[in-house]
Every structure is written in C-alpha cells, then in structure tokens.
Design a protein around this motif. Structure first.
Motif, mmCIF file in Angstrom:
data_model
loop_
_atom_site.group_PDB
_atom_site.id
_atom_site.type_symbol
_atom_site.label_atom_id
_atom_site.label_comp_id
_atom_site.label_asym_id
_atom_site.label_seq_id
_atom_site.Cartn_x
_atom_site.Cartn_y
_atom_site.Cartn_z
ATOM 1 N N UNK A 50 0.844 -1.198 0.000
ATOM 2 C CA UNK A 50 0.000 0.000 0.000
ATOM 3 C C UNK A 50 0.883 1.254 0.000
ATOM 4 N N UNK A 51 0.492 2.295 -0.727
ATOM 5 C CA UNK A 51 1.342 3.493 -0.842
ATOM 6 C C UNK A 51 1.677 4.143 0.497
ATOM 7 N N UNK A 52 0.725 4.140 1.437
ATOM 8 C CA UNK A 52 0.938 4.823 2.714
ATOM 9 C C UNK A 52 1.441 3.874 3.807
ATOM 10 N N UNK A 53 1.863 2.690 3.434
ATOM 11 C CA UNK A 53 2.222 1.661 4.402
ATOM 12 C C UNK A 53 3.707 1.714 4.731
ATOM 13 N N UNK A 54 4.080 1.661 6.007
ATOM 14 C CA UNK A 54 5.502 1.601 6.360
ATOM 15 C C UNK A 54 6.164 0.380 5.731
ATOM 16 N N UNK A 55 7.418 0.516 5.379
ATOM 17 C CA UNK A 55 8.139 -0.591 4.763
ATOM 18 C C UNK A 55 8.151 -1.820 5.658
ATOM 19 N N UNK A 56 8.323 -1.587 6.974
ATOM 20 C CA UNK A 56 8.387 -2.714 7.910
ATOM 21 C C UNK A 56 7.066 -3.497 7.916
#
Length: 346
Positions: free
Chosen positions: A309-315
C-alpha cells in the motif's frame, strides 16, 4: 420463508441460552445483503475456507520444518484438528457450531513460515512487535481479496483475536482478553487440546521422545494414547462447563494443570530439542535476511507477488509479505535472492 430464516429459527429453538445465535450477530464493518441460504456465520466459514491464506497453511510448519514424512502435521492439519475438537465441544454444550468452525478455521491464518521461529524474528524486527494473532486478524480484515479483506462478522474476528494463550493461563485473567462468545472460548481450549496432543504424537513418530519419557504423573491423569488423551480432555471440558451452567467453557482445575504441565514439558523436550532448534535457528536467519532485503529493495515487492500500500511503512509491508509465505516459498525465494547461480557457457 427463505432457507436462512429457517436455520435461524431452528437455532432459536435448539441452541443453549448462552449460545451466539446467527440472527443476533453484531454484524460486519461493511453491511451486506444477507445470503438467502446461509447464516452469517456459515458465510464467514466459507469465506475463510476459500481464501488464499487458508490454502497456504498446507505448507506452513507446525512442529517439524517442512517435514518429508506424509503423516506429520502442518498448520493446516492442526487447524482442522482444532475445528473438530471445538465442534465436538460446541455440539455437546448446545453452542453455535457454524460460529465455532469459522473461528477455528481462521485462528492461525496469520502464522509465519517456520512456525514460532519466524514469529519471534518478526516480533523483534517490526516496530511495535509482531504476533500471529494480530496478523490473523489483519489477514481477514485487510490483506485478503487484494486488500478488501473478508468482511467477517465481529464475533468471528473476536474469536480469532482472543484464541491464543501463549505461555499464559488457559483462561485470560482480564475479561477484556477473553473471547466474547462461548464459541470463542471453545476454540481457545480446543487449540491447546489439539496441539499438545498432536505435537506429542508427531514427536513420538519422529523419535524425538519415547512414550516412557512422558512424566508418569501426566499419563496417569491424561492417558497414554493420543485418542485417549483427547477423549479425556474433551469430556472434561464438556462436563465441567455443563456443571458451571454454561457460564464459561473451561477445563477442571486438575486437568487444566495437567495440560499446562504437558505444554511446558513439550517446550523443553520437543520444541527446543537440539535437532529441532538447530534447524529453526537457520530458518530464523532466512526470515531476518528476507526482511532486510525488502527494506533495502522496496521496488521488489511487486516483482515477487506482493502489493504494498502506498501509505504503508516498509516494515509493515515486509512483515505482511513474509508472514504470508509458506515454508517452501520462503526457502525458494531465499535461494533465488542470495544463492549464486553457477555460470554456464553459451
């Protein structure tokens, strides 16, 4: 009268007063038109059964890492055994079997590859921690159906969210941590009844332990054979719960103590046995290196089949992707990313 209404009417007539009736469900986050044939809990069960995360349980570790023998349990067979035990308890107590089955089938959807070894690694690496219980909820609410989730009823989600005991007591001391339904309580107990018995059965088959190694005080209470132990525990849950007037689904104090003692014995002699632990240490390194790889190469998520998801943290994206992997997918991806390919002349 539609078929669903007939089933709901039958529930009103036949289920226990403490059972959760389909017609009284607290509903879904997103309202839907009701199915004309199935109750809401039947719909939930079917959605879980047909989702991709459920199918992947076939290739996820229960005790032994990617077992080669055909008769060792996987996370899928564990789930089916939990469902069987929980439904037996629910039927005897007059509870809603459809709700029970839906919770049981969905309770471990968020488990990582390589069992609890993978979970421990992600719990250390993900900010705020990682638990398979929360991930199971995330699978059904967010990740399945290309990010739309399964839109399950609140009762099923509650049962999934509160099924785990970890290393704690069978009954959560805080009311907020206990399942809101008796069906959820049945699954919580069925989970430990199933896994302490089938994990012991697999350990005996694999030669990790012998029958004579099991403490005599446990066999005296629980029995010597797998079927005997399950029968003793299921019967005790039913009788103890009936004697409590349906106020709670529980084991008697003596049997609860024996189950926890067997769980602790398995932890020492099976789950942390040198031969098992050594392979899980290797698996933990695979999870850690895969996690690091996707943090360093976020453009590779979609290459290998995960939509971030675009707004999702990489972790979070890395944890979602890795937690959803089967053992064999994680092993193959690790080889592809980190093993050199022998050079071949044209």
């Amino acid at each position: 009268m539609v078929v669903r209404t007939l089933i709901e009417h039958k529930e009103q007539q036949t289920l226990s007063s403490v059972a959760c009736r389909s017609s009284m469900s607290r509903g879904r986050k997103v309202e839907e038109d009701p199915c004309p044939v199935r109750t809401v809990f039947q719909v939930d069960r079917d959605r879980i059964l047909h989702c991709k995360a459920f199918r992947r349980l076939k290739y996820k570790t229960q005790v032994f890492l990617s077992p080669e023998g055909d008769h060792y349990r996987t996370r899928l067979t564990h789930t089916l055994e939990v469902s069987q035990v929980a439904r037996t308890i629910s039927r005897a107590l007059g509870l809603n079997e459809d709700l029970t089955e839906a919770i049981a089938l969905g309770h471990d959807l968020g488990h990582t590859p390589f069992g609890h070894a993978g979970e421990r690694v992600l719990n250390r690496l993900v900010p705020g921690g990682f638990k398979h219980v929360g991930q199971s909820v995330r699978v059904v609410e967010v990740l399945e159906k290309e990010g739309r989730g399964l839109n399950l009823t609140r009762e099923v989600i509650d049962g999934i969210a509160r099924h785990s005991k970890g290393s704690g007591p069978l009954q959560a001391p805080e009311a907020a941590d206990r399942p809101a339904t008796r069906e959820g309580e049945a699954v919580r107990l069925a989970d430990i009844i199933a896994y302490v018995n089938h994990d012991l059965d697999d350990a005996l088959r694999g030669g990790l332990v012998r029958s004579s190694d099991i403490p005599s005080e446990l066999t005296a209470v629980l029995g010597r054979r797998n079927s005997e132990r399950i029968g003793v525990l299921v019967g005790d849950v039913i009788n103890t719960s009936l004697n409590a007037g349906g106020k709670i689904v529980t084991l008697s104090p003596d049997l609860a103590e024996a189950v926890l003692a067997l769980r602790d014995w398995l932890d020492e002699h099976v789950y942390r046995a040198p031969g098992v632990d050594r392979e899980f240490d290797k698996a933990a390194r695979i999870v850690e290196e895969l996690f690091g790889y996707f943090l360093a190469h976020p453009d590779q998520f979609e290459v290998f089949g995960h939509s971030r998801r675009p707004d999702e943290p990489l972790e979070t994206a890395a944890a979602d992707f890795i937690a959803g992997m089967t053992d064999r997918f994680a092993l193959n991806l690790y080889r592809k990313l980190f093993f050199p390919v022998p050079w071949k002349p044209f």
